[in-house]
Design an enzyme around this catalytic site. Structure first.
Site, PDB file in Angstrom:
ATOM      1  N   GLY A 144     -25.767  -2.760 -15.378  1.00 43.09           N
ATOM      2  CA  GLY A 144     -25.023  -1.508 -15.510  1.00 43.09           C
ATOM      3  C   GLY A 144     -25.318  -0.846 -16.841  1.00 43.09           C
TER       4      GLY A 144
ATOM      5  N   GLY B  88     -18.308  -3.774 -22.487  1.00 43.32           N
ATOM      6  CA  GLY B  88     -17.430  -3.248 -23.530  1.00 43.32           C
ATOM      7  C   GLY B  88     -16.106  -3.976 -23.481  1.00 43.32           C
TER       8      GLY B  88
ATOM      9  N   CYS C  74     -12.665  -7.420 -25.977  1.00 48.96           N
ATOM     10  CA  CYS C  74     -12.965  -8.830 -26.255  1.00 48.96           C
ATOM     11  C   CYS C  74     -14.438  -9.098 -26.556  1.00 48.96           C
ATOM     12  CB  CYS C  74     -12.521  -9.691 -25.082  1.00 48.96           C
ATOM     13  SG  CYS C  74     -10.791  -9.434 -24.688  1.00 48.96           S
TER      14      CYS C  74
END
Ligand code: UGA
Length: 458
Positions: A251, A255, A258
């Protein structure tokens, strides 16, 4: 049933509050943020997490949850779970102020033999620091256990109640045993380690998952140039038990609150301790690159984005959460804006106010149909289920240039193309209807040009 205090009512803390109460424990929730506590007193979570509201409401109504915005003089709890924030600071280092403040404030309030259980993600060695801080605050009977969380936003309640494993790290076997008992009914393996190893397991797990995603994203960029299909590659790899099929969706990058923070923190700890964490650095670099590649792909397809109207679908860092921290969707949007595009962001669950705090220059639109009018590209950046069923043909008709960029390989490519779009995705060149032909010129006055690579409607 135990008496449990949870310090910090963010994502991790609130899920622990709701789940421990649902399991029948008596829970005291403490947070210095009075807004969160006021909401909690009404059984309302301050965050969006499926299934959590029911648990909190039940817990408050049954009296099993008590919410406080300050520490009581005596904290009636057998276990005190720490779930305060540890944000990124200079050079990726974790900011541990909230942990230190919480320990100093709560140490004098603990009952004898209470166990401090740390769930906050903290640099290796912090558990020992917590024990020393509590000792210097006068609590000589304190035991510290590291019990990292492995909750994914969007499925956190289910992850809590059905863990793959429970990690209990402590130098005190009795405290470790007592904490392990809280999770016994789940039937998951309970791994006992020392504190530092437990802290390291948390970082290594997140770093490995981030590595898996960066790996498949690198494979996607290779697939793009050798004309292979990355989703089939992932399927073929994932059928091997040693590899596993999860976290192999290519993709626009990873993000959230964590992965970015934890990979940076582990890299920082490692290099400050004399190790050379090259792989972690590359994993971060690939992730940064991935966001730029999609911008480049859009630029190539449109022959430049300056003056183009681009509608970005999604603001959350992934579906089923309203969290926008380190969201690839918003970073891609901002990169497009900086390259001169007119960018409109649409997300079904993230408020415009929330986005404006982080990205004040981005335009957020509440109405997709309005936004799409005269647009040059539609970019799927977060794969919300609602986007998969969009009225594609209707959207394509309203656009100046019907280009669909599927940044999550989530769409049915044929359906998108049949709706009149030119389709672009990640690492699946065979679905794009031939090799990318750069668009050298788009006539914006009537939008039609037989030599254009992109379908145009006007
Ligand atoms: C992550 C971990 O998965 C949890 O186990 C951990 O407890 C949590 O961090 C934490 O440390 O608190 P979360 O941040 O909710 O959970 O997000 P993930 O579901 O792991 O996704 C992270 C990012 O990777 C998202 O941007 C997602 O879109 C991306 N991703 C994930 C991919 O691009 N491809 C995949 O195949 C999987």
């Amino acid at each position: 049933m135990a008496e449990i205090a949870v310090i910090g009512c963010g994502h991790v803390g609130l899920v622990a509050v709701g789940c421990f109460a649902a399991l029948g424990h008596q829970v005291t929730a403490v947070d210095v943020d009075t807004r969160r506590i006021e909401l909690l007193r009404r059984g309302v979570p301050a965050i969006y997490e499926p299934g959590l509201e029911d648990l909190l409401r039940d817990g408050v109504e049954s009296g099993r949850i008590e919410a406080r915005d300050r520490y009581p003089a005596e904290l009636d709890a057998d276990f005190v779970f720490l779930a305060v924030g540890t944000p990124s600071s200079t050079g990726g280092a974790s900011d541990l102020r909230a942990v230190r403040d919480a320990i100093s404030a709560l140490a004098p309030t603990l009952r004898p033999n209470a166990v401090i259980v740390n769930k906050s993600t903290v640099p290796i060695g912090t558990g020992n620091m917590i024990a020393e801080t509590a000792l210097s605050a006068g609590d000589t009977s304190v035991s510290v256990v590291s019990n990292p969380e492995f909750l994914q936003e969007g499925t956190a309640v289910d992850n809590f109640m059905n863990p793959d494993r429970v990690i209990v790290g402590s130098d005190d076997p009795d405290a470790a045993e007592r904490v392990g008992q809280l999770y016994e009914d789940f039937g998951a393996p309970i791994l006992r380690t020392d504190i530092r190893t437990a802290e390291m397991i948390k970082y290594a797990s997140n770093a490995f998952l981030a590595t898996k995603v960066s790996f498949i994203n690198e494979m996607a960029s290779i697939c793009d140039v050798v004309n292979a299909d990355v989703t089939e590659v992932a399927r073929g790899m994932g059928l091997d038990d040693r590899i596993g099929s999860k976290f192999l969706r290519a993709g626009i990058g990873w993000g959230g609150s964590c992965f970015p923070k934890d990979v940076a923190s582990l890299e920082h700890t490692a290099s400050m301790s004399g190790a050379h964490p090259q792989l972690l650095r590359d994993v971060v670099e690939i992730n940064k690159e991935q966001r730029r590649r999609i911008v480049h792909k859009i630029q190539t397809a449109l022959g430049g984005v300056e003056g183009r109207r681009i509608v970005v679908l999604g603001a959350a860092f992934k579906p089923n959460t309203d969290d926008i921290r380190e969201s690839p969707a918003l970073e891609v949007s901002d990169l497009l804006r900086l390259a001169g595009a007119e960018v409109l962001v649409f997300d079904p669950h993230v408020s415009a106010e929330k986005i404006r705090v982080e990205f004040p220059r981005l335009t957020v639109t509440p109405d997709l149909i309005d936004a799409i009018e005269d647009a040059d590209a539609l970019v799927l950046a977060t794969e919300w289920p609602a986007f998969i069923d969009l009225p594609l043909a209707e959207l394509a008709l309203g656009m100046r240039t019907a280009l669909f960029i599927d940044g999550r390989n989530a769409m049915d490519a044929r359906a998108v193309r049949e709706a009149g779009f030119t389709y672009r995705c990640i690492g699946r060149p065979g679905l794009e209807g031939g090799p990318l032909e750069p668009v050298t010129h788009i006539d914006r006055s009537n939008g039609v040009g037989s030599d254009h690579a992109l379908a145009s409607n006007r």
